[in-house]
Scaffold this motif. Structure first.
Motif, PDB file in Angstrom:
ATOM      1  N   THR A 251      41.604  57.552  38.325  1.00 12.05           N
ATOM      2  CA  THR A 251      41.370  57.181  36.937  1.00 12.05           C
ATOM      3  C   THR A 251      40.714  58.357  36.229  1.00 12.05           C
ATOM      4  O   THR A 251      39.946  59.113  36.821  1.00 12.05           O
ATOM      5  N   LEU A 252      41.044  58.504  34.969  1.00  8.91           N
ATOM      6  CA  LEU A 252      40.452  59.531  34.134  1.00  8.91           C
ATOM      7  C   LEU A 252      39.186  58.959  33.517  1.00  8.91           C
ATOM      8  O   LEU A 252      39.225  57.887  32.899  1.00  8.91           O
ATOM      9  N   PHE A 253      38.081  59.636  33.709  1.00  7.86           N
ATOM     10  CA  PHE A 253      36.768  59.179  33.242  1.00  7.86           C
ATOM     11  C   PHE A 253      36.410  57.796  33.780  1.00  7.86           C
ATOM     12  O   PHE A 253      35.584  57.096  33.212  1.00  7.86           O
ATOM     13  N   GLY A 254      37.039  57.397  34.872  1.00  2.89           N
ATOM     14  CA  GLY A 254      36.763  56.088  35.452  1.00  2.89           C
ATOM     15  C   GLY A 254      37.359  54.936  34.664  1.00  2.89           C
ATOM     16  O   GLY A 254      37.115  53.780  34.984  1.00  2.89           O
ATOM     17  N   LEU A 255      38.153  55.239  33.616  1.00  4.09           N
ATOM     18  CA  LEU A 255      38.674  54.189  32.733  1.00  4.09           C
ATOM     19  C   LEU A 255      40.193  54.166  32.628  1.00  4.09           C
ATOM     20  O   LEU A 255      40.802  53.107  32.640  1.00  4.09           O
ATOM     21  N   ILE A 256      40.806  55.323  32.474  1.00  4.98           N
ATOM     22  CA  ILE A 256      42.246  55.404  32.207  1.00  4.98           C
ATOM     23  C   ILE A 256      42.999  55.587  33.523  1.00  4.98           C
ATOM     24  O   ILE A 256      42.814  56.593  34.200  1.00  4.98           O
ATOM     25  N   PRO A 257      43.824  54.616  33.911  1.00  5.37           N
ATOM     26  CA  PRO A 257      44.554  54.720  35.174  1.00  5.37           C
ATOM     27  C   PRO A 257      45.517  55.911  35.179  1.00  5.37           C
ATOM     28  O   PRO A 257      46.234  56.142  34.205  1.00  5.37           O
TER      29      PRO A 257
END
Length: 76
Positions: free
Chosen positions: A58-64
């Motif tokens: 995940t990008l920044f822990g948010l965007i899969p």
């Protein structure tokens, strides 16, 4: 295009090699931009061994960013 990066470490080469073989180093380098959540096996090994490691990025822990496989091999 060719990119070359050099680093000087004030420690024995054996220590550098030992640190490069840890999964924690990868997690530290990609953090906080990318988060890797292991799926199979559910926990990353302390030290990499040959094999495949499936995980979710995940990008920044948010965007899969999908599932990714890390394949470790040690050339002879």
């Amino acid at each position: 295009m060719r990119l070359s990066i050099r680093s000087i470490f004030l420690c024995p080469v054996e220590r550098v090699w030992a640190e490069l073989q840890t999964s924690q180093l990868m997690l530290t380098v990609i953090k906080p931009l990318v988060h890797f959540q292991p799926i199979d096996p559910p926990v990353l090994p302390a030290t990499w061994s040959e094999g495949a490691y499936l995980g979710r990025l995940t990008l920044f822990g948010l965007i899969p960013l999908g599932r990714h496989t890390i394949r470790i091999t040690f050339p002879q």
